[in-house]
Scaffold this active site. Structure first.
Site, mmCIF file in Angstrom:
data_model
loop_
_atom_site.group_PDB
_atom_site.id
_atom_site.type_symbol
_atom_site.label_atom_id
_atom_site.label_comp_id
_atom_site.label_asym_id
_atom_site.label_seq_id
_atom_site.Cartn_x
_atom_site.Cartn_y
_atom_site.Cartn_z
ATOM 1 N N HIS A 166 0.476 -1.506 0.202
ATOM 2 C CA HIS A 166 -0.371 -0.231 -0.199
ATOM 3 C C HIS A 166 1.507 1.897 0.428
ATOM 4 C CE1 HIS A 166 -2.784 -2.838 0.881
ATOM 5 N NE2 HIS A 166 -3.965 -2.409 0.441
ATOM 6 N N GLU A 219 -10.055 -11.297 -3.471
ATOM 7 C CA GLU A 219 -9.422 -11.743 -3.399
ATOM 8 C C GLU A 219 -8.289 -12.988 -2.372
ATOM 9 O OE1 GLU A 219 -8.845 -7.562 -1.397
ATOM 10 O OE2 GLU A 219 -10.255 -7.512 -0.192
ATOM 11 N N ASP A 257 -3.939 -8.700 -3.641
ATOM 12 C CA ASP A 257 -3.914 -9.925 -2.363
ATOM 13 C C ASP A 257 -4.656 -11.631 -2.653
ATOM 14 O OD1 ASP A 257 -4.024 -8.659 -0.263
ATOM 15 O OD2 ASP A 257 -5.743 -7.571 -0.076
ATOM 16 N N CYS A 296 -9.467 -4.687 -10.214
ATOM 17 C CA CYS A 296 -8.777 -3.263 -9.065
ATOM 18 C C CYS A 296 -7.814 -3.393 -8.998
ATOM 19 C CB CYS A 296 -10.108 -2.484 -8.560
ATOM 20 S SG CYS A 296 -10.959 -3.937 -6.713
HETATM 21 C C1 PEP Z 1 -6.023 -6.207 -3.397
HETATM 22 O O1 PEP Z 1 -5.679 -6.300 -2.832
HETATM 23 O O2 PEP Z 1 -5.609 -6.253 -5.223
HETATM 24 C C2 PEP Z 1 -7.054 -4.684 -3.175
HETATM 25 C C3 PEP Z 1 -7.886 -3.681 -4.834
HETATM 26 O O3 PEP Z 1 -6.925 -4.140 -2.993
HETATM 27 P P1 PEP Z 1 -6.346 -3.120 -1.363
HETATM 28 O O4 PEP Z 1 -4.668 -2.948 -2.643
HETATM 29 O O5 PEP Z 1 -6.417 -1.955 -0.834
HETATM 30 O O6 PEP Z 1 -6.003 -4.229 -0.644
HETATM 31 MG MG MG Z 2 -7.182 -6.220 -1.169
#
Ligand code: PEP
Ligand code: MG
Length: 587
Positions: free
Chosen positions: A201, A446, A470, A517
């Site tokens: 992140h 995920e 994830d 996403c």
């Molecule tokens: C993911 O896990 O791909 C996702 C979009 O959620 P985050 O990156 O916030 O965990």
């Molecule tokens: Mg995620």
């Protein structure tokens, strides 16, 4: 051997946010709190001493609370922690740190935080001079206690790096996603960090803020001092410390070229994302903070496919009230007008701790495999219900969908839907209109188990959004934020591709919309494959939208379908990569 501080040095890492930044380094000591010195009037001295006293008392209370929690831990670790916390408490009694800081407030008429900081530096210098490794190590304890005082004084969460000179490049051992969320892109030009990887992140946030960033730069911090000139090439993953004039000139040329390319791509903003043979694709934005909204519009996003709401809860000590959440959500929704906004409920835990939600919860309990995302929300149903009420109120003025993170079972969707209905009923009783029908409730796919159970989940969800970050992490057992295994993080692993295909097929069978996403969605390298698997909605960091749109507009959908079919017959990720890269080079 002492190093020549002026010698040009090159480092290699992971370029996670594109662009080139050149500027003075600002080396951040881990855990340090930024502080500005302020002169105070003579008559304000007593009040300032009182402020220090209040901060010291608060620190003592905090440490005693920590002690109560650690005494519950048995074994050697628990014992060691108890000793350490005892030592911290002693440092907050009538110690040199506290007395010295008090004296500095009086002698130099400065603010308490500057006095504490100066006293820490003075004690460190004395300890250093003793040339004793045991004593030298104690300075870390003094810093720890001193920083706690600074945080209490500045009512941290203080904005980290708010005191850095303009145009600085942050150099750090580690940078958390919450720290990164507080970087001010008008002040900070880029970042080079020893830890971290491309799908964590911190990387996602750096991309969101448009800050050229290289993570996973082994050995960096020992060689850089604050003020050294440093180049960060977030496209190529390179860092140069103390560059020569000719190196600077070469990188400046590349920076000009990069900016030219970005401007050229901007011309695509108002053009549709449609393949040469007429397949339309929806390109939406991932958003973490309202300040990104200017970028979202600039990039030509047709909606928000993922609002990571947890960032609105970070860097503060309390939980935002329902009204405050409504206001934050409206600031995003109002920019989008009638275009869809997908608000994801809190995905707290692991890399994304939120202090106010985790008090009394052990850090281990909210690890990547612990109470993360919907799991934490379901053990804190009041917080989820408040968030739902805020979303429902904000949804009255826009086109809102709700997305649940980290779903692994149908029961979780059912429970969340019940809480959503309860939230709606409560609002109605209060005389507040709620959207009728309620907003679509979708789930993130995920967790590998969720992908494999996609048929069942599709019966209970209004839409799917694949979280490939994830999904890759859990499928391949690779911590997405860990630089040591970053090279193994491979979205082209046949195991992961099968899960994507299975999920997409399940959504198509159940006739529910499906989007992706994760970071894969924003990389044009994967676009043909994702479209070939039947996914028509891609959500990504806004700056990637033009690149992906360009890829779509030059692509032939029939050929992409065919290539995806060939790829899905492969068992070797090397061959898959070759087949995909060849296809991309042709079209
Ligand atoms: C993911 O896990 O791909 C996702 C979009 O959620 P985050 O990156 O916030 O965990
Ligand atoms: Mg995620």
């Amino acid at each position: 051997m002492t190093k020549n501080p002026q010698k040009e040095q090159h480092f290699v890492g992971l370029g996670v946010a594109v662009g080139i930044a050149i500027g003075p380094a600002y080396v951040r000591q881990s855990g340090a709190v930024d502080v500005r010195e302020r002169k105070i009037a003579k008559k304000a001295v007593e009040a300032e001493k009182k402020r220090l006293d209040v901060a010291v008392r608060l620190a003592r209370r905090q440490i005693r609370r920590l002690q109560t929690r650690t005494t519950a831990k048995s074994g050697a670790n628990g014992e060691e922690l108890t000793f350490l916390l005892d030592a911290y408490l002693r440092m907050l009694q009538d110690s040199r740190l506290v007395r010295g800081a008090e004296q500095r407030i009086v002698d130099f008429q400065i603010n308490a935080e500057a006095a504490v900081k100066a006293e820490i530096a003075a004690i460190a210098a004395v300890f250093h001079a003793m040339d004793d490794s045991y004593i030298a190590a104690r300075i870390d304890d003094i810093r720890e206690v001193g920083n706690r005082l600074l945080r209490n004084l500045t009512k941290t969460p203080v904005k980290p790096f708010s005191a850095v000179p303009e145009g600085s490049i942050i150099v750090a051992e580690q940078l958390t996603p919450a720290d990164t969320a507080q970087l001010d892109p008008t002040l900070v030009a880029g970042a080079a960090v020893v830890g971290g990887s491309a799908e964590g992140h911190t990387a996602i946030m750096a991309r969101a803020l448009g800050l050229p960033t290289v993570l996973g730069v082994a050995g960096l911090t020992g060689d850089v001092r604050t003020g050294d000139t440093i180049i960060v090439d977030g496209t190529a993953g390179r860092v140069v410390v103390n560059p020569t004039q000719s190196t600077i000139a070469a990188f400046e040329r590349r920076r000009t070229e990069h900016l030219k390319q970005t401007r050229l791509l901007e011309r695509l903003r108002n053009l549709p994302a449609v393949t040469r043979d007429g397949t339309e694709v929806v390109l939406q934005a991932n958003v973490e903070l309202p300040i990104e909204m200017a970028m979202v519009t600039h990039a030509g996003a047709t909606g928000i496919g993922l609002l990571r709401s947890e960032f609105l809860f970070m860097n503060r000590e309390d939980v935002p009230s329902e009204d405050e959440q409504v206001e934050q959500l409206r600031s995003v929704i109002s920019v989008m007008g009638k275009r869809p906004v997908t608000v994801r409920t809190l995905d707290v835990g692991a890399e994304k701790p939120v202090a106010a939600l985790l008090s009394g919860i052990d850090a281990d309990a909210v690890s990547n495999l612990g109470l993360r995302g919907i799991r934490l929300s379901l053990v804190q149903p009041d917080i989820l219900e408040t968030q739902f009420r805020a979303i429902l109120r904000a949804a009255n003025t826009g086109n809102v969908r709700i997305l649940l993170p980290m779903i692994s079972a149908v029961a979780e969707v059912r429970q969340a839907r019940d809480i959503l209905k309860k939230a709606a009923a409560k609002l109605t009783r209060r005389g507040i209109t709620v959207p009728n029908p309620l907003p679509a409730l979708g789930v993130m796919i995920e967790v590998p188990g969720a992908a494999l159970a996609a048929d069942a989940l599709a019966q209970h969800s209004d839409f799917f959004s694949i979280g490939s970050n994830d999904l890759t992490m859990y499928t391949l057992a690779i911590d997405r934020g860990n630089e040591h295994v970053a090279h193994l993080f491979n979205p082209l692993h046949p195991g992961l591709l099968r899960l994507l295909q299975f999920t997409a097929d399940a959504a198509l069978r159940a006739r529910i919309p499906i989007a992706i996403c994760g970071e894969m969605a924003g990389d044009p390298r994967y676009t043909a494959l994702l479209l070939g698997l039947g996914i028509r909605e891609l959500s990504m960091t806004p700056s990637s939208i033009p690149l992906v749109k360009q890829r779509i507009r030059e692509m032939d959908m029939a050929a992409a379908n065919h290539r995806a079919g060939v790829i899905m017959d492969q068992v070797d990720s090397g061959r898959i990569a070759m087949l995909l890269d060849d296809f991309n080079a042709l079209a």
